[in-house]
Scaffold this active site. Structure first.
Site, PDB file in Angstrom:
ATOM      1  N   HIS A 164     -29.476  80.285  59.585  1.00  0.00           N
ATOM      2  CA  HIS A 164     -28.082  80.224  59.432  1.00  0.00           C
ATOM      3  C   HIS A 164     -27.358  78.696  60.022  1.00  0.00           C
ATOM      4  O   HIS A 164     -26.398  78.296  59.258  1.00  0.00           O
ATOM      5  CB  HIS A 164     -27.571  81.438  60.227  1.00  0.00           C
ATOM      6  CG  HIS A 164     -26.299  81.865  59.683  1.00  0.00           C
ATOM      7  ND1 HIS A 164     -25.371  81.312  58.899  1.00  0.00           N
ATOM      8  CD2 HIS A 164     -25.854  83.305  59.314  1.00  0.00           C
ATOM      9  CE1 HIS A 164     -24.238  81.955  58.493  1.00  0.00           C
ATOM     10  NE2 HIS A 164     -24.876  83.396  58.524  1.00  0.00           N
ATOM     11  N   ASP A 371     -30.506  81.742  38.671  1.00  0.00           N
ATOM     12  CA  ASP A 371     -31.345  81.875  37.110  1.00  0.00           C
ATOM     13  C   ASP A 371     -32.535  80.882  37.106  1.00  0.00           C
ATOM     14  O   ASP A 371     -32.158  79.669  36.960  1.00  0.00           O
ATOM     15  CB  ASP A 371     -30.525  81.775  35.928  1.00  0.00           C
ATOM     16  CG  ASP A 371     -31.383  82.143  34.699  1.00  0.00           C
ATOM     17  OD1 ASP A 371     -32.552  82.134  34.690  1.00  0.00           O
ATOM     18  OD2 ASP A 371     -30.694  81.792  33.500  1.00  0.00           O
TER      19      ASP A 371
END
Length: 434
Positions: A164, A371
């Site tokens: 993170h 994608d």
């Protein structure tokens, strides 16, 4: 059905060519530092195969992406000679990210049925096999681990675990989108990435956010929470959206359901405060540059009496949550965060388990738009026990994930086993009223 995930040996993927920028050190901002050593995992499922070899295509695109996102190939270090500042070290011969190619003897439908049926914290749960098993020691050497698991049907799951400290949710989603774009043949990412933003690097944490961090860190730790997948149905969400005085958002509707149902089963004092804590993408409020992918998340909250949350009209809760969201710009600018927090919470004792619910939403931050060449993400999942085992357990938490035709999926880690059945029954009761 017994599903077996077979993994290849991990390999290091390095930038495919010299980086587009050559800064040796990137100091962590005040927003990065509190989460610098926390690993987070996201699992992205895709129904259809890539025309070329799936794992190899993504691996190649990953190497190309690291040219533009070279800090992700670095590691977190501490400069003991300069005040103990944490920074991303972008030097050395061992720069890169870890990559694992895997396969599973099942279809996507079979895998998702098993994921939904199993408790995610069960040691035999298949979801645990879909991402690299990052350990605390791994965090000293890498910032990103990627596993691509191909299935019998041609579909595949991309498991991404990251530190993170190098990126928050929207930031890592931006990076994974870039990997997808390069996998599809684009010459460069459509968003120019920024990791070094002087305005963010030199900006103090907003006082209200600091006050919230101190507030939750002072609460009694929670334990023995029940981890389950739960769906807040589309019919219930739509009922709330349409019925609210001002048309509600999906986030407001789902948050109201979880807040009310949980408070009903854990409440011991109707007069005690019930706090809904939620993470906010603060980029537009703090003036971050377009393309900035470092941590830019602030904490905010909605507060009411427990009795009001448990027994009030759920449309009223939607209003409370909406007003809390509307106050975000004011809270981020406030000079006296402690005073604002005391005004909201009051003088009543706040218990970490009974009074607090932390909701983080992974909807609409970019994971749905990834994608790699075979269509956008079909499902977004996570595996919180791995992350939560490496940090203090202060707040019961829910992860709001991608919506489906059935509703919004939530990874719930917010009630103990004693309260679990009652909590899920309360959600079912609300659905039955629509």
């Amino acid at each position: 059905m017994s599903i077996v995930v077979s993994k290849s040996a991990p390999v290091v993927v390095r930038p495919s060519e010299p980086a587009t920028s050559t800064a040796d050190k990137i100091l962590l901002s005040t927003l990065d530092k509190p989460v610098a050593t926390i690993p987070v995992t996201v699992l992205l499922a895709f129904d259809h195969p890539i025309h070329d070899a799936t794992a190899e295509t993504i691996k190649t695109a990953l190497a190309q992406s690291l040219v533009h996102y070279y800090p992700i190939a670095g590691r977190i270090s501490c400069d003991n000679d300069d005040g103990g500042h944490f920074y991303i070290d972008c030097t050395g011969e061992d720069l890169g990210v870890t990559f694992v190619a895997a396969s599973a003897n099942c279809t996507m439908e079979e895998l998702m049925c098993l994921v939904d049926d199993q408790a995610p914290d069960d040691e035999t749960a298949v979801v645990q096999q879909l991402a690299f098993n990052c350990t605390p020691d791994d965090l000293h050497h890498r910032l990103l681990w990627v596993q691509v698991t191909t299935l019998n049907c041609g579909g595949f799951v991309v498991g991404v675990t990251w530190s993170h400290g190098v990126a928050d949710g929207p930031g890592i989603a931006q990076f994974i989108q870039a990997v997808g774009e390069l996998a599809r043949g684009l010459p460069s990412p459509s968003v120019v990435p920024v990791r070094l933003d002087d305005k963010i690097a030199t900006q103090a944490v907003p006082p209200f956010t600091m006050a919230v961090h101190r507030f939750i860190s002072g609460l009694k730790p929670v334990s023995n929470l029940d981890v389950r997948n739960v769906t807040v149905s589309s019919s219930l969400i739509n009922h709330i959206i349409v019925g609210a005085r001002r048309r509600a958002t999906v986030f407001e509707a789902v948050a109201a359901v979880l807040w009310q149902c949980r408070t009903r089963v854990v409440m011991t004092d109707p007069e005690a405060p019930a706090v809904l804590l939620f993470a906010v993408n603060a980029r537009k409020y703090l003036g971050a540059k377009d393309g900035y992918y470092g941590c830019c998340t602030a904490m905010h909250m909605a507060v009411s009496k427990s009795g009001t949350v448990a027994n009030g009209d759920i449309m009223k809760l939607v209003g409370i949550i909406r007003r809390a969201k509307e106050q975000i710009p004011e809270q981020l600018k406030a000079d006296d965060g402690e005073m604002m927090l005391r005004t909201m919470v009051g003088e009543k004792q706040v218990n970490g388990y009974e009074s607090l619910l932390y909701l983080t939403s992974w909807r609409n931050i970019g994971f749905e738009d990834v994608d790699f060449g075979s269509g956008k993400t079909a499902r977004v999942m996570t595996y919180p026990p791995r992350m939560l085992s490496m940090m203090p357990r202060i707040a019961p938490i829910c992860f709001m994930l991608k919506a489906t035709e059935e509703g919004v999926r939530v990874m719930s880690d917010c009630v103990t086993a004693d309260h679990a059945d009652a909590f899920y029954q309360e959600i079912a009761k609300l659905k039955a009223t629509t």
